[in-house]
Design a protein around this motif. Sequence first.
Motif, PDB file in Angstrom:
ATOM      1  N   TYR A  31       0.865  -1.175   0.000  1.00 25.15           N
ATOM      2  CA  TYR A  31       0.000   0.000   0.000  1.00 25.15           C
ATOM      3  C   TYR A  31       0.903   1.228   0.000  1.00 25.15           C
ATOM      4  CZ  TYR A  31       1.048   0.306   4.994  1.00 25.15           C
ATOM      5  OH  TYR A  31       1.697   0.400   6.193  1.00 25.15           O
ATOM      6  N   ASP A  32       0.366   2.361  -0.336  1.00 24.48           N
ATOM      7  CA  ASP A  32       1.194   3.537  -0.572  1.00 24.48           C
ATOM      8  C   ASP A  32       1.309   4.481   0.626  1.00 24.48           C
ATOM      9  OD1 ASP A  32       0.181   3.733  -4.042  1.00 24.48           O
ATOM     10  OD2 ASP A  32       1.895   2.749  -3.119  1.00 24.48           O
ATOM     11  N   ALA A  33       0.251   4.597   1.412  1.00 27.99           N
ATOM     12  CA  ALA A  33       0.299   5.531   2.540  1.00 27.99           C
ATOM     13  C   ALA A  33      -0.874   5.287   3.468  1.00 27.99           C
ATOM     14  CB  ALA A  33       0.264   6.983   2.056  1.00 27.99           C
ATOM     15  N   ILE A  34      -0.725   5.711   4.692  1.00 25.84           N
ATOM     16  CA  ILE A  34      -1.848   5.822   5.630  1.00 25.84           C
ATOM     17  C   ILE A  34      -1.955   7.285   6.013  1.00 25.84           C
ATOM     18  CG2 ILE A  34      -2.697   5.279   7.926  1.00 25.84           C
ATOM     19  CD1 ILE A  34      -1.719   2.474   7.592  1.00 25.84           C
ATOM     20  N   GLY A  35      -3.159   7.786   5.940  1.00 28.07           N
ATOM     21  CA  GLY A  35      -3.377   9.196   6.199  1.00 28.07           C
ATOM     22  C   GLY A  35      -4.381   9.442   7.296  1.00 28.07           C
ATOM     23  N   TRP A  36      -4.341  10.664   7.804  1.00 28.32           N
ATOM     24  CA  TRP A  36      -5.339  11.136   8.754  1.00 28.32           C
ATOM     25  C   TRP A  36      -6.102  12.300   8.116  1.00 28.32           C
ATOM     26  CZ3 TRP A  36      -6.973   8.985  13.160  1.00 28.32           C
ATOM     27  CH2 TRP A  36      -6.140   8.055  13.791  1.00 28.32           C
ATOM     28  N   PHE A  37      -7.401  12.279   8.318  1.00 27.09           N
ATOM     29  CA  PHE A  37      -8.295  13.295   7.789  1.00 27.09           C
ATOM     30  C   PHE A  37      -9.167  13.800   8.930  1.00 27.09           C
ATOM     31  CE2 PHE A  37      -7.792  12.577   3.180  1.00 27.09           C
ATOM     32  CZ  PHE A  37      -7.048  11.421   3.225  1.00 27.09           C
ATOM     33  N   ARG A  38      -9.794  14.920   8.709  1.00 30.50           N
ATOM     34  CA  ARG A  38     -10.778  15.390   9.665  1.00 30.50           C
ATOM     35  C   ARG A  38     -11.906  16.086   8.932  1.00 30.50           C
ATOM     36  NH1 ARG A  38      -7.248  20.135  12.689  1.00 30.50           N
ATOM     37  NH2 ARG A  38      -7.250  21.668  10.966  1.00 30.50           N
ATOM     38  N   GLN A  39     -13.065  16.056   9.570  1.00 28.89           N
ATOM     39  CA  GLN A  39     -14.240  16.705   8.993  1.00 28.89           C
ATOM     40  C   GLN A  39     -15.023  17.387  10.089  1.00 28.89           C
ATOM     41  OE1 GLN A  39     -16.750  14.145   6.610  1.00 28.89           O
ATOM     42  NE2 GLN A  39     -17.536  15.910   5.488  1.00 28.89           N
ATOM     43  N   ALA A  40     -15.104  18.704   9.983  1.00 32.64           N
ATOM     44  CA  ALA A  40     -15.910  19.499  10.901  1.00 32.64           C
ATOM     45  C   ALA A  40     -17.307  19.644  10.319  1.00 32.64           C
ATOM     46  CB  ALA A  40     -15.261  20.858  11.110  1.00 32.64           C
ATOM     47  N   PRO A  41     -18.300  19.921  11.159  1.00 31.56           N
ATOM     48  CA  PRO A  41     -19.673  20.062  10.653  1.00 31.56           C
ATOM     49  C   PRO A  41     -19.761  21.114   9.551  1.00 31.56           C
ATOM     50  CG  PRO A  41     -19.669  19.944  13.035  1.00 31.56           C
ATOM     51  CD  PRO A  41     -18.239  20.039  12.619  1.00 31.56           C
ATOM     52  N   GLY A  42     -20.403  20.738   8.454  1.00 31.88           N
ATOM     53  CA  GLY A  42     -20.597  21.655   7.344  1.00 31.88           C
ATOM     54  C   GLY A  42     -19.383  21.887   6.478  1.00 31.88           C
ATOM     55  N   LYS A  43     -18.301  21.170   6.748  1.00 30.47           N
ATOM     56  CA  LYS A  43     -17.075  21.359   5.974  1.00 30.47           C
ATOM     57  C   LYS A  43     -16.682  20.068   5.271  1.00 30.47           C
ATOM     58  CE  LYS A  43     -15.111  25.141   8.670  1.00 30.47           C
ATOM     59  NZ  LYS A  43     -13.889  25.666   9.335  1.00 30.47           N
ATOM     60  N   GLU A  44     -15.864  20.223   4.246  1.00 29.19           N
ATOM     61  CA  GLU A  44     -15.388  19.064   3.506  1.00 29.19           C
ATOM     62  C   GLU A  44     -14.314  18.330   4.313  1.00 29.19           C
ATOM     63  OE1 GLU A  44     -14.092  20.024  -0.428  1.00 29.19           O
ATOM     64  OE2 GLU A  44     -13.919  17.931  -1.036  1.00 29.19           O
ATOM     65  N   ARG A  45     -14.215  17.040   4.064  1.00 28.14           N
ATOM     66  CA  ARG A  45     -13.181  16.244   4.719  1.00 28.14           C
ATOM     67  C   ARG A  45     -11.806  16.723   4.267  1.00 28.14           C
ATOM     68  NH1 ARG A  45     -14.323   9.946   5.500  1.00 28.14           N
ATOM     69  NH2 ARG A  45     -16.207  10.996   6.260  1.00 28.14           N
ATOM     70  N   GLU A  46     -10.953  16.971   5.227  1.00 33.37           N
ATOM     71  CA  GLU A  46      -9.657  17.610   4.983  1.00 33.37           C
ATOM     72  C   GLU A  46      -8.521  16.627   5.285  1.00 33.37           C
ATOM     73  OE1 GLU A  46      -7.090  21.354   6.941  1.00 33.37           O
ATOM     74  OE2 GLU A  46      -8.842  20.540   7.954  1.00 33.37           O
ATOM     75  N   ALA A  47      -7.592  16.506   4.356  1.00 34.72           N
ATOM     76  CA  ALA A  47      -6.397  15.695   4.593  1.00 34.72           C
ATOM     77  C   ALA A  47      -5.434  16.492   5.461  1.00 34.72           C
ATOM     78  CB  ALA A  47      -5.732  15.342   3.273  1.00 34.72           C
ATOM     79  N   ILE A  48      -4.974  15.909   6.562  1.00 32.92           N
ATOM     80  CA  ILE A  48      -4.096  16.664   7.453  1.00 32.92           C
ATOM     81  C   ILE A  48      -2.704  16.055   7.584  1.00 32.92           C
ATOM     82  CG2 ILE A  48      -5.925  17.779   8.752  1.00 32.92           C
ATOM     83  CD1 ILE A  48      -5.556  15.671  10.926  1.00 32.92           C
ATOM     84  N   SER A  49      -2.579  14.758   7.393  1.00 33.49           N
ATOM     85  CA  SER A  49      -1.258  14.159   7.499  1.00 33.49           C
ATOM     86  C   SER A  49      -1.263  12.771   6.876  1.00 33.49           C
ATOM     87  CB  SER A  49      -0.826  14.047   8.969  1.00 33.49           C
ATOM     88  OG  SER A  49       0.491  13.557   9.071  1.00 33.49           O
ATOM     89  N   CYS A  50      -0.097  12.351   6.408  1.00 32.72           N
ATOM     90  CA  CYS A  50       0.037  10.976   5.947  1.00 32.72           C
ATOM     91  C   CYS A  50       1.466  10.513   6.169  1.00 32.72           C
ATOM     92  CB  CYS A  50      -0.349  10.822   4.482  1.00 32.72           C
ATOM     93  SG  CYS A  50       0.853  11.481   3.322  1.00 32.72           S
ATOM     94  N   ILE A  51       1.615   9.198   6.230  1.00 33.39           N
ATOM     95  CA  ILE A  51       2.945   8.609   6.311  1.00 33.39           C
ATOM     96  C   ILE A  51       3.077   7.648   5.142  1.00 33.39           C
ATOM     97  CG2 ILE A  51       2.238   6.778   7.941  1.00 33.39           C
ATOM     98  CD1 ILE A  51       5.057   7.266   9.269  1.00 33.39           C
ATOM     99  N   ASN A  52       4.136   7.819   4.377  1.00 31.36           N
ATOM    100  CA  ASN A  52       4.305   7.115   3.131  1.00 31.36           C
ATOM    101  C   ASN A  52       5.070   5.807   3.323  1.00 31.36           C
ATOM    102  OD1 ASN A  52       3.162   9.217   1.310  1.00 31.36           O
ATOM    103  ND2 ASN A  52       4.813  10.420   2.226  1.00 31.36           N
TER     104      ASN A  52
END
Length: 125
Positions: A31-52
Amino acid sequence: QVQLVDSGGGLAQPGGSLRLSCAASGLTSDYDAIGWFRQAPGKEREAISCINTSDGSADYADSVKGRFTISRDNAKNTVYLQMNKLKPEDTAVYYCAVDLYHGGGLRPWWQYDVWGQGTQVTVSS
């Protein structure tokens, strides 16, 4: 079958810390990476970090750079997100996800393939 279980969310005060965990099962080294995302109410899911996977390098969104640190424990098949200096605007549901074949790096959420169930992080005094 790949499964991810994320945990570690909760309530933190501004300036405080939390550590999120993402436990993976059924995941081979292909696999290529594992990432962390977050989503606040009313907002799009945001990529915040990944490890390759290729070189163990980490990428961060500007909004968390210098405050959050991603790491992995290969023996435990677990990826962590250490979150320091938390701000109220960090409040969101946090998800981990795996990029199976898109090449790694901090990509939009639709380029990640398998997701954890999410864990709520609330930063408030």
